[in-house]
Design an enzyme around this catalytic site. Sequence first.
Site, mmCIF file in Angstrom:
data_model
loop_
_atom_site.group_PDB
_atom_site.id
_atom_site.type_symbol
_atom_site.label_atom_id
_atom_site.label_comp_id
_atom_site.label_asym_id
_atom_site.label_seq_id
_atom_site.Cartn_x
_atom_site.Cartn_y
_atom_site.Cartn_z
ATOM 1 N N GLU A 119 0.825 -1.206 0.000
ATOM 2 C CA GLU A 119 0.000 0.000 0.000
ATOM 3 C C GLU A 119 0.860 1.257 0.000
ATOM 4 O OE1 GLU A 119 -3.344 -0.216 2.614
ATOM 5 O OE2 GLU A 119 -4.013 -1.753 1.233
ATOM 6 N N HIS A 142 -2.018 2.193 9.283
ATOM 7 C CA HIS A 142 -3.230 1.445 8.945
ATOM 8 C C HIS A 142 -3.248 0.191 9.805
ATOM 9 C CE1 HIS A 142 -6.210 -0.977 7.113
ATOM 10 N NE2 HIS A 142 -5.337 -1.828 6.619
ATOM 11 N N HIS A 144 -6.151 -2.865 12.056
ATOM 12 C CA HIS A 144 -7.459 -3.526 12.065
ATOM 13 C C HIS A 144 -8.003 -3.635 13.500
ATOM 14 C CE1 HIS A 144 -5.859 -5.950 8.291
ATOM 15 N NE2 HIS A 144 -6.125 -4.687 7.996
ATOM 16 N N HIS A 214 -13.081 -3.116 7.329
ATOM 17 C CA HIS A 214 -11.668 -3.409 7.073
ATOM 18 C C HIS A 214 -10.775 -2.919 8.212
ATOM 19 C CE1 HIS A 214 -8.015 -3.121 4.104
ATOM 20 N NE2 HIS A 214 -7.657 -3.482 5.303
#
Length: 269
Positions: A119, A142, A144, A214
């Site tokens: 990413e 990022h 979860h 997500h």
Amino acid sequence: MKSILEGHPALACEVDKVAEVAGYLWQKGWAERNGGNITINVTECVDDAIRRMPAISEPKPIGITLHYLKGCYFFCKGTQKRMRDLARRPMENGSVIRICDDCASYVILADRPVVPTSEVASHLMVHDTLVAEGSQKRATLHTHPIELVAMSHAKKFLEKDVLTRLLWSMIPETKAFCPRGLGIVPYRMPSSVELAEATLAELKDYDVVMWEKHGVFAVGTDIMDAFDQVDVLTKSAQIYINARSMGFEPDGMTDVQMKELSVAFNLPK
Ligand code: 2HA
Ligand code: ZN
């Protein structure tokens, strides 16, 4: 082998913080397998010795042109690498890259030819915008977080600012330490340009963005700051879920109490 971190205490300090946060992400259950990504703009930590370092990879295309990142340096988690490994051995599971003068490719500099996260393009798009705006924010994260992802499965929480207000109202700290709240991006394919563009749009108004079903994407002055914001939001989500598990809908702080907090802490919203 000499590490790039030797003789570069400012860079070593940023990488240390990444390793510490990577450990928290794993311990919290937010980073299964290779889940999650971290990129840090470390350009301010770079001296002439680093600028003279030869590349240890061929130039790799980013896929987009990022004019504000010309000659910038980033520490990036490696693709397919685990957060729990990044925690213990950051320079084996991440690397320092330099954006080439064409603004459209990068080379790996050190310590090993660990290819950055899949990413990387979307993270670099965010960094490009941050630099363009003269922002002090240097870190993107990022991850979860279980409770926040669970809540993103309910349509009512995906309406603008519904979740932000709910989470702020669970405990005063959340509004104080995540003062711009939680933006929402409807489900998009992971790694897609659409996801990156929707994230960028939400980051104009929020420091943390929820990716439906997500995870979250956060920006901060450093990785600790980005982590703390996700952590306080998740704490609020846990309080909400605990109350619901005890069989009641929590009252939440009142609008007056929240307003009072904004005045006391000089908060933007
Ligand atoms: O790179 O979490 O969404 C690992 C991810 C992608
Ligand atoms: Zn993810």
